[in-house]
Design an enzyme around this catalytic site. Structure first.
Site, PDB file in Angstrom:
ATOM      1  N   SER A  86      13.269   8.954  42.796  1.00  0.00           N
ATOM      2  CA  SER A  86      14.263   9.993  43.069  1.00  0.00           C
ATOM      3  C   SER A  86      15.508   9.750  42.204  1.00  0.00           C
ATOM      4  O   SER A  86      15.449   9.798  40.982  1.00  0.00           O
ATOM      5  CB  SER A  86      14.597  10.029  44.562  1.00  0.00           C
ATOM      6  OG  SER A  86      15.432  11.111  44.875  1.00  0.00           O
ATOM      7  N   HIS A 190      14.024  16.627  48.735  1.00  0.00           N
ATOM      8  CA  HIS A 190      12.697  16.734  48.120  1.00  0.00           C
ATOM      9  C   HIS A 190      11.751  17.631  48.913  1.00  0.00           C
ATOM     10  O   HIS A 190      10.588  17.295  49.127  1.00  0.00           O
ATOM     11  CB  HIS A 190      12.080  15.337  47.921  1.00  0.00           C
ATOM     12  CG  HIS A 190      12.818  14.504  46.928  1.00  0.00           C
ATOM     13  ND1 HIS A 190      12.811  14.776  45.577  1.00  0.00           N
ATOM     14  CD2 HIS A 190      13.627  13.425  47.095  1.00  0.00           C
ATOM     15  CE1 HIS A 190      13.567  13.882  44.947  1.00  0.00           C
ATOM     16  NE2 HIS A 190      14.077  13.059  45.846  1.00  0.00           N
TER      17      HIS A 190
END
Length: 286
Positions: A86, A190
């Site tokens: 990420s 996400h």
């Protein structure tokens, strides 16, 4: 093949960077100027502020950078490829020359602000259990929950509405199908609940000069190495898409044995990577 892996949100700890900040004063002073607050004070205090994504992301990014600089200075490692989980992916792109430090930190600051402003009023939990069963539960029984991080054969992270996460957590706990670990994050990252953040990231990235990486960086969005023609798209889409960590490790393992050096305040990725590699070895045993 030596892989450097940068951790993302979730690796933050109160007191992180305390031994690094005095030794990298120029970098820290530059970061404080860009951010408009003291990273030293933020990290020393810890607490709820450090879990807010607009503060977590810059703090983790800068500490990761200092840890990597320290690793290079002390060990002289020469990575063959880089990955990041990420947020950590921006550390990988910076370390490979795609963005200089100020450009990368400005991007991280913007990313954190966009995600904080559009937090989706949701939650995230880690689920520890058999991946296939967990994926089935999410896909068939919950329309308000999404796979945010496909981390390993024994762990996924899901994001969704607070009600959806609560229902799924209760059901899995009753079935004893998973250990449910709530995550101290400020939004359902996400997943489609963050829709719109990718557009804002895309617009921001249009104004950025993105250089060719000096070594490959494998994307969370595609589980393939970044290419110049898709770099902006993949980096923008990453914030609303599943982190394909298991697939990334599978892709890298196709090139031969892996040695992984994690860059993080505390080891969060190494156990996931070891789990991925262990399951792959077992799958080819006679």
């Amino acid at each position: 093949m030596l892989v450097v892996a940068f951790a993302g949100q979730g690796s933050q700890r109160a007191g992180m960077g305390s031994t690094l900040f005095p030794r990298y004063r120029d970098v820290v002073n530059c970061a404080n100027r860009i951010l408009g607050y003291s990273l030293q004070d933020l990290c020393a205090a810890g607490g709820p502020r450090l879990t807010r994504t607009e503060f977590t992301q810059p703090a983790v990014f800068v500490v990761n950078k200092l840890l990597y600089e320290d690793t290079l200075a002390n060990d002289g490692i020469v990575p063959d490829v880089m990955i990041g989980h990420s947020l950590g992916e921006i550390n990988a792109l910076h370390a490979t020359g795609v963005l200089d430090f100020e450009e990368a930190l400005q991007l991280v600051k913007a990313r954190g602000a966009f995600m904080a402003e559009h937090n989706g009023n949701g939650a995230m939990v880690a689920l520890v259990g058999e991946r296939d069963q967990l994926l089935h539960e999410v896909s068939t029984n919950e329309s308000e929950v999404y796979v945010a991080n496909d981390n390993s054969p024994r762990q996924i992270v899901v994001a969704g509405t607070k009600d959806g996460i609560k229902r799924l957590s209760q059901r899995l706990s009753l079935q004893q199908a998973a250990t449910v670990i709530p995550l101290a994050v400020s939004g359902p990252f996400h997943c489609p609940l963050m829709a719109g953040v990718d557009d804002r990231m895309g617009e921001y990235l249009e104004g950025c000069l993105l250089r060719e990486p000096c070594i490959p960086v494998v994307s969370n969005y595609s589980a393939q190495p970044y290419r110049s023609d898709v770099m902006r798209t993949w980096l923008a889409k990453q914030v609303v898409s599943t982190v394909r960590w298991l697939e990334t490790i599978q892709y890298l393992s196709g090139s031969g044995p892996l040695a992984v050096r994690e860059i993080a305040t505390s080891p969060v990725l190494t156990p996931l990577i070891e789990d991925c590699l262990k399951r792959m070895r077992e799958s080819v045993m006679p």
